[in-house]
Design a protein around this motif. Structure first.
Motif, short mmCIF file in Angstrom:
data_model
loop_
_atom_site.label_atom_id
_atom_site.label_comp_id
_atom_site.label_asym_id
_atom_site.label_seq_id
_atom_site.Cartn_x
_atom_site.Cartn_y
_atom_site.Cartn_z
N PRO A 110 -4.98 0.23 12.53
CA PRO A 110 -6.32 0.76 12.24
C PRO A 110 -6.34 1.81 11.13
O PRO A 110 -7.38 2.02 10.50
CB PRO A 110 -6.74 1.37 13.58
CG PRO A 110 -5.95 0.64 14.61
CD PRO A 110 -4.63 0.40 13.95
N LYS A 111 -5.21 2.49 10.90
CA LYS A 111 -5.15 3.54 9.89
C LYS A 111 -4.36 3.12 8.65
O LYS A 111 -4.02 3.95 7.81
CB LYS A 111 -4.53 4.81 10.48
CG LYS A 111 -5.32 5.39 11.65
CD LYS A 111 -4.66 6.65 12.19
CE LYS A 111 -5.46 7.24 13.36
NZ LYS A 111 -4.82 8.46 13.90
N LEU A 112 -4.12 1.82 8.52
CA LEU A 112 -3.30 1.33 7.42
C LEU A 112 -4.01 1.51 6.08
O LEU A 112 -5.18 1.20 5.92
CB LEU A 112 -3.02 -0.16 7.64
CG LEU A 112 -2.02 -0.82 6.69
CD1 LEU A 112 -0.63 -0.23 6.89
CD2 LEU A 112 -2.00 -2.33 6.90
N THR A 113 -3.27 2.06 5.11
CA THR A 113 -3.77 2.20 3.74
C THR A 113 -2.77 1.56 2.79
O THR A 113 -1.58 1.40 3.10
CB THR A 113 -3.97 3.67 3.34
OG1 THR A 113 -2.68 4.31 3.29
CG2 THR A 113 -4.86 4.39 4.34
N ALA A 114 -3.25 1.21 1.61
CA ALA A 114 -2.38 0.59 0.62
C ALA A 114 -1.26 1.53 0.21
O ALA A 114 -0.11 1.10 0.02
CB ALA A 114 -3.21 0.16 -0.59
N GLU A 115 -1.57 2.81 0.06
CA GLU A 115 -0.56 3.77 -0.39
C GLU A 115 0.56 3.90 0.64
O GLU A 115 1.75 3.90 0.28
CB GLU A 115 -1.21 5.14 -0.63
CG GLU A 115 -2.16 5.18 -1.82
CD GLU A 115 -3.52 4.53 -1.52
OE1 GLU A 115 -3.82 4.28 -0.33
OE2 GLU A 115 -4.27 4.28 -2.48
N ARG A 116 0.20 4.03 1.91
CA ARG A 116 1.22 4.17 2.96
C ARG A 116 2.06 2.90 3.10
O ARG A 116 3.28 2.95 3.27
CB ARG A 116 0.56 4.52 4.29
CG ARG A 116 -0.16 5.87 4.31
CD ARG A 116 -0.79 6.10 5.67
NE ARG A 116 0.23 6.34 6.70
CZ ARG A 116 0.01 6.20 8.01
NH1 ARG A 116 -1.17 5.82 8.44
NH2 ARG A 116 0.97 6.46 8.86
N LEU A 117 1.39 1.76 3.02
CA LEU A 117 2.12 0.50 3.14
C LEU A 117 3.05 0.30 1.94
O LEU A 117 4.19 -0.15 2.11
CB LEU A 117 1.13 -0.66 3.26
CG LEU A 117 1.75 -2.06 3.39
CD1 LEU A 117 2.68 -2.13 4.60
CD2 LEU A 117 0.64 -3.12 3.51
N ALA A 118 2.60 0.65 0.75
CA ALA A 118 3.45 0.51 -0.44
C ALA A 118 4.69 1.37 -0.31
O ALA A 118 5.81 0.93 -0.63
CB ALA A 118 2.65 0.88 -1.69
N ARG A 119 4.53 2.62 0.13
CA ARG A 119 5.70 3.50 0.29
C ARG A 119 6.68 2.93 1.32
O ARG A 119 7.90 2.98 1.11
CB ARG A 119 5.26 4.91 0.72
CG ARG A 119 4.61 5.72 -0.40
CD ARG A 119 4.55 7.20 -0.02
NE ARG A 119 3.72 7.43 1.17
CZ ARG A 119 2.41 7.66 1.15
NH1 ARG A 119 1.78 7.68 -0.02
NH2 ARG A 119 1.75 7.88 2.25
#
Length: 410
Positions: free
Chosen positions: A361-370
């Motif tokens: 639910p809190k997934l963001t592109a920046e966090r996933l990319a890192r």
């Protein structure tokens, strides 16, 4: 030869691992019938097993934009009563010497085995029995020490008995059995050391030392491929056209159309930021990522696909997690709230295989990319995954199930 019934129900991830020991039992000369959801009849039949569909639907229309609510309605007493009745209907004319009960089948399966006077055993993909090591896996990723963990397990058992007591009484009445309190029935099974086999690796999650006798951890059960399966031509072409991609999939998880679109866009952006190619599995969520460096696919056996990928991003369903570990791949965990996904996500981090846990639910592109970059660039994750894969390769979970079944029918 014995007549063996595998009473299964659930998603693809719940059912397909059972084909491993189902086929192994058939190869050992036994007659095997497996109950499945209607959408999987053809595929599991193609694996070599006789099937009986359980055409279960709640008696009212569900809101497709509220999949979590739909799942909860199945778990309510009314939903489990309807499911159990369908299971009994499907097996009414099927001969059986042994019943293998998956969790969804246990409520109706125990009375059925008693009515027929035959043995049964449980087959589970998650640890839910009481232990001081952790709370039942379906309660999430937390752990609060031995006393509270055991208390949580006991409370969960008591809640199940209270919640489904009348449901089980209804199955017993249908089968002509005397009415006995559910708590007493459970106590009898415990005293008798009713066997429950767990299809995960002891190298991933060891058997707790305080589990009662009869509870065993066998090693993983690996989904069989349907006979004649061939990979999609476009997928083969994509895989051969460049570097090993990152796999992204949420298994059978159902999402609203809006959330599926959001997650798809997050995945597209994250893969672009890292500069890697991706294979996205649509799955139950209906993910759809459109990009020159990404291909979205339907059902593809993970044992075939994962050997051609560089890392896996998944929701930590038991089956997908197992396939990633078997392939020795570093992971990024994207669990959804509820169920066993947070539990397995935590375990992957403890094992050093996962670079991050990112709640969906809190997934963001920046966090996933890192997290993807870390999984690919930090060698420790891959090293530990490969070491674990080597230990898993030495285990034979299906053989343990065959041995347990044949012991029951001696």
């Amino acid at each position: 030869m014995a007549h063996i019934v595998i009473a299964g129900f659930g998603s693809r991830g719940d059912l397909y691992p059972l084909t491993d020991f189902g086929c192994r039992l058939r190869e050992s000369g036994h007659d095997v019938v497996m109950t499945v959801t209607p959408d999987l009849v053809d595929e599991i039949t193609a694996c070599g097993l006789e099937t009986r569909p359980i055409d279960f639907q709640l008696d009212h229309e569900l809101d497709p934009d509220k999949p979590a609510k739909a799942a909860m309605e199945l778990l309510l007493p009314k939903g489990m009563r309807q499911l159990g009745e369908k299971l009994l209907d499907a097996l009414v004319d099927v001969p059986a010497d042994v019943l293998l009960l998956s969790p969804f089948a246990e409520l109706a399966g125990h009375p059925l085995a008693e009515a027929r006077g035959i043995p049964s055993l449980g087959v589970r993909l998650q640890p839910i029995s009481t232990t001081s090591a952790y709370p039942p896996s379906l309660l999430g990723a937390w752990s609060a020490g031995a006393t509270i963990n055991r208390t949580a397990g006991r409370c969960a058992v008591a809640l199940v008995d209270r919640l489904y007591g009348k449901t089980i009484a209804g199955f017993r009445k249908r089968l002509g059995l005397p009415q006995v309190p559910q708590r007493s029935l459970r106590r009898e099974r415990t005293i008798a050391e009713w066997p429950i086999l767990h299809g995960f690796s002891p190298s991933v999650l060891p058997r707790p030392g305080d589990w009662r006798p009869g509870l065993a951890v066998t090693g993983y059960w690996w989904p069989r491929r349907p006979a004649g399966w061939k990979p999609p031509v476009e997928l083969v072409s994509f895989l051969e056209s460049g570097s090993a991609p990152v796999f992204v999939g949420l298994g059978s998880l159902m999402l609203s159309e809006q959330e599926a679109a959001r997650v798809s866009e997050v995945v597209r952006q994250a893969l672009t930021m890292v500069g890697v190619r991706g294979v996205v599995q649509a799955g139950g969520a209906g993910l759809d990522v459109r990009d020159d460096a990404v291909i979205t696919v339907g059902t593809v056996p993970h044992d075939w696909l994962f050997g051609k990928t560089a890392a896996v991003v998944h929701s930590c369903g038991a089956g997908t997690m197992a396939a990633g570990l078997r392939a020795g791949l570093p992971a990024v965990a994207v669990p959804s709230p509820g169920g066993d996904q947070p539990f397995w996500a935590r375990r992957l981090r403890e094992l050093g295989v996962s670079s991050a846990t990112l709640p969906r639910p809190k997934l963001t592109a920046e966090r996933l990319a890192r997290a993807i970059d870390s999984a690919l660039s930090e060698p420790g994750h891959r090293t530990r995954a490969e070491e674990l894969a080597a230990r898993i390769a030495e285990e034979d979970g299906a053989a343990a199930v065959v041995a347990a079944v044949e012991q029951l029918i001696e």
